[in-house]
Design an enzyme around this catalytic site. Structure first.
Site, short mmCIF file in Angstrom:
data_model
loop_
_atom_site.label_atom_id
_atom_site.label_comp_id
_atom_site.label_asym_id
_atom_site.label_seq_id
_atom_site.Cartn_x
_atom_site.Cartn_y
_atom_site.Cartn_z
N ASN A 90 -16.90 -0.30 12.54
CA ASN A 90 -17.39 0.47 11.40
C ASN A 90 -17.75 -0.44 10.24
OD1 ASN A 90 -16.97 2.91 12.71
ND2 ASN A 90 -15.05 3.35 11.68
N GLU A 138 10.02 1.30 6.31
CA GLU A 138 11.30 1.38 7.03
C GLU A 138 11.31 0.55 8.31
OE1 GLU A 138 12.34 5.55 7.57
OE2 GLU A 138 11.56 5.94 5.56
N GLY A 145 -1.72 -0.64 10.10
CA GLY A 145 -1.34 -0.25 11.46
C GLY A 145 -2.14 -0.99 12.51
N ASP A 146 -3.42 -1.23 12.23
CA ASP A 146 -4.28 -1.97 13.17
C ASP A 146 -3.86 -3.43 13.25
OD1 ASP A 146 -5.79 0.36 13.49
OD2 ASP A 146 -7.09 -0.16 11.80
N GLY A 165 6.30 2.05 8.35
CA GLY A 165 5.94 1.53 7.04
C GLY A 165 7.07 0.73 6.41
N LYS A 215 -0.67 -8.29 5.24
CA LYS A 215 -1.97 -7.62 5.09
C LYS A 215 -1.99 -6.68 3.89
CE LYS A 215 -5.42 -4.90 5.18
NZ LYS A 215 -5.10 -4.56 3.82
N ARG A 219 -3.08 -7.61 0.34
CA ARG A 219 -4.47 -8.03 0.13
C ARG A 219 -5.41 -6.83 0.17
NH1 ARG A 219 -4.83 -12.78 4.74
NH2 ARG A 219 -3.37 -14.26 3.80
N ALA A 269 -12.39 -2.77 15.60
CA ALA A 269 -12.73 -4.09 15.05
C ALA A 269 -11.51 -4.71 14.38
CB ALA A 269 -13.88 -3.97 14.05
#
Length: 295
Positions: free
Chosen positions: A16, A215, A243-244, A213, A274, A277, A47
């Site tokens: 995407n 936890e 998550g990715d 997350g 991640k 950022r 991606a």
């Protein structure tokens, strides 16, 4: 090591183009709102996961499709070391997301699937013809032909890691019998439990990973083995793609032959870094960055 000799991650995944608009508040119906910042990035769960797995050091072959304006997205994946031979160029527009973000970091997203749902089945078949039993298939809910790909992969004895996101119970049911590792976040786990009428730990699957997350994350096997990764405290500025990042790193560490516990630890650290950022695929850290972050 040639493709098909094992230890390759085949990712049937969305590509995407993300359009980010920073707005004073999320627009109300009928409201015209001026954005005070705009940028474009590479996204799509597919991606993102390919980027994460490649940045984690895995050999990754991406199976997907873009439209006429998506060439730069493919080039960017290739720049991170992703094999893009099986990314089709179609006449349909590239999948894209319109992402409005308010000052608190809350977002509202419009997603157009585009080429992700128009890729030909023959492309998937051709790519997976190279795969062997030591390889991994990664899947998410943003492309066509997930259930077909999962069935072919299991016939070959591959590991199939499936992110049940964006959550859709019909999509989960369609691939479930061929999934070896089901990856969910806490919300998706609750949705699946409710839809199936049983607790997530009662699902008859070889492995389940649940990310929670702040936890931490947990892994459990059908045999009852468990692993847990405690959370890492960070100042989050943008949780898009966390998550990715986790899924791609988890797949890469498992692909390298390490334990589920080691995969959870490294994937959790990568996702934690991640979220400090802004951005999506571009903001996913490299293995070196994750190692120094953990140290």
């Amino acid at each position: 090591m040639s493709a098909g000799s094992g230890m390759t991650i085949f990712n049937l995944g969305s590509i995407n183009i993300d359009h980010f608009y920073r707005v004073p508040h999320l627009p109300a119906p009928g409201e015209t709102l001026a954005a005070h910042d705009y940028r474009v990035g590479l996204g799509g769960k597919g991606a993102n996961q390919s980027a994460a797995a490649a940045k984690a050091g895995a050999k990754v072959i991406h199976i997907g499709a873009v439209g006429p304006e998506g060439g730069w997205a493919v080039d960017r994946l290739a720049g991170w070391g992703v094999d893009v031979r099986h990314v089709a160029r179609l006449d349909t527009p590239t999948g894209h997301a319109i992402i409005n973000i308010d000052p608190a970091g809350e977002n509202a997203i419009v997603l157009y699937p585009g080429a992700n749902w128009k890729l030909p089945l023959s492309l998937v078949e051709m790519a997976l013809a190279e795969a062997g039993p030591a390889d991994t298939l990664l899947l998410q809910n943003e492309t066509a032909y997930q259930s077909e790909a999962a069935a072919w992969a299991r016939e070959k004895g591959m590991r199939v890691i499936y992110s049940a996101a964006p959550f859709n119970v019909g999509a989960v049911r369609a691939v479930m019998e061929n999934v070896t590792v089901l990856a969910l976040n806490a919300v998706e786990a609750e949705q699946l439990s409710a839809a199936m009428g049983i607790g997530i730990e009662m699902l008859d699957l070889p492995e389940i990973v649940v990310t929670r997350g702040a936890e931490g994350a947990e892994w459990r096997s059908r045999e009852g083995a468990c692993a847990f990764a405690p959370p890492i405290q960070v100042q989050a500025v943008d949780t898009t793609g966390a998550g990715d990042t986790f899924a791609g790193y988890f797949a890469a560490v498992r692909d390298a032959g390490q334990t589920p516990g080691e995969a959870l630890d490294l994937a959790g650290a990568a996702a934690s870094l991640k979220v400090t950022r802004h951005g999506t695929a571009d903001a996913i850290p490299t293995l070196e960055e994750v190692r120094s972050f953990r140290a």
